[in-house]
Design a protein around this motif. Structure first.
Motif, mmCIF file in Angstrom:
data_model
loop_
_atom_site.group_PDB
_atom_site.id
_atom_site.type_symbol
_atom_site.label_atom_id
_atom_site.label_comp_id
_atom_site.label_asym_id
_atom_site.label_seq_id
_atom_site.Cartn_x
_atom_site.Cartn_y
_atom_site.Cartn_z
ATOM 1 N N HIS A 59 4.571 1.740 -6.812
ATOM 2 C CA HIS A 59 5.441 1.977 -7.972
ATOM 3 C C HIS A 59 6.017 0.653 -8.482
ATOM 4 O O HIS A 59 6.041 0.394 -9.687
ATOM 5 N N ARG A 60 6.508 -0.173 -7.544
ATOM 6 C CA ARG A 60 7.082 -1.469 -7.923
ATOM 7 C C ARG A 60 6.020 -2.373 -8.531
ATOM 8 O O ARG A 60 6.259 -3.027 -9.546
ATOM 9 N N GLN A 61 4.847 -2.408 -7.916
ATOM 10 C CA GLN A 61 3.766 -3.243 -8.423
ATOM 11 C C GLN A 61 3.327 -2.809 -9.820
ATOM 12 O O GLN A 61 2.886 -3.621 -10.615
ATOM 13 N N GLY A 120 0.791 -1.229 0.000
ATOM 14 C CA GLY A 120 0.000 0.000 0.000
ATOM 15 C C GLY A 120 0.819 1.272 0.000
ATOM 16 O O GLY A 120 0.307 2.336 -0.344
ATOM 17 N N ALA A 121 2.114 1.181 0.391
ATOM 18 C CA ALA A 121 2.964 2.381 0.378
ATOM 19 C C ALA A 121 3.162 2.831 -1.062
ATOM 20 O O ALA A 121 3.081 2.042 -2.002
ATOM 21 N N ALA A 170 13.579 4.454 -6.013
ATOM 22 C CA ALA A 170 14.441 5.090 -5.006
ATOM 23 C C ALA A 170 13.559 5.817 -4.002
ATOM 24 O O ALA A 170 12.677 6.587 -4.380
ATOM 25 N N LEU A 171 13.791 5.551 -2.730
ATOM 26 C CA LEU A 171 13.135 6.272 -1.643
ATOM 27 C C LEU A 171 14.176 7.189 -1.046
ATOM 28 O O LEU A 171 15.264 6.728 -0.678
ATOM 29 N N VAL A 172 13.881 8.455 -0.935
ATOM 30 C CA VAL A 172 14.860 9.426 -0.458
ATOM 31 C C VAL A 172 14.223 10.325 0.581
ATOM 32 O O VAL A 172 13.108 10.814 0.396
#
Length: 174
Positions: A58-60, A52-53, A67-69
């Motif tokens: 994005h990956r799904q 759900g994040a 990239a998480l920043v």
């Protein structure tokens, strides 16, 4: 920091104390002023993202890398999407500069390693007799008839001193 990081591995069976030893060594080397990186090899599927994040979504949706920043850290998740697992050398090349890379797992890599042994391990068959890259043993029980140095699994300072000697780790820059 050195131009090329020193590499040292921790091998052992499941529940042999590898992760605990790795964490204590990172703490000890960091306390001594070294910059440490780690690589952990997992033999199972894993996820560092929450269902759900935004990044999960994005990956799904099919992103190759996400990239998480933030102001305190960043992470790059790379989806293999059926491609082969990257080699140890490929992963090593992605790390930033550091003094020492501690490897947990990667039993078959030709790097100097310490074998972690615990009586509570899933398997207690010694790895050292079949791995010429194991240069020491750390155990929570007596180990007899062993040509390699044997350390108490909880003697982090002595193990860190040994790793520094074996890898030729120089004094940290201040």
């Amino acid at each position: 920091m050195t131009d090329k990081p020193r590499i040292f591995g921790i091998s052992g069976w499941k529940n042999s104390g590898k992760t605990g030893l790795a964490v204590r060594l990172v703490e000890e080397f960091t306390r001594r002023g070294y910059r440490i990186s780690t690589i952990k090899h997992a033999h199972h599927d894993f996820d560092i993202d929450k269902v759900g994040a935004d990044s999960y979504r994005h990956r799904q949706a099919g992103a190759h890398e996400v990239a998480l920043v933030s102001g305190t850290r960043y992470a790059i998740m790379h989806e293999l999407r059926g491609a082969d697992e990257p080699s140890f050398e490929d992963i090593l090349a992605r790390l930033g500069p550091c003094d020492l890379v501690l490897i947990e797992g990667y039993k078959r890599e030709p790097v100097p390693k310490i074998e972690a042994r615990r009586l509570d391990a899933k398997n207690r068959e010694p790895l050292a007799p079949n791995d010429p890259h194991i240069v020491a043993i750390a155990a929570d029980h007596p180990v007899a008839d062993q040509p390699l140095p044997v350390f108490d699994l909880d003697d982090t300072q002595a193990i860190a001193d040994f790793i520094a000697r074996v890898t030729g780790l120089s004094q940290p820059r201040t």
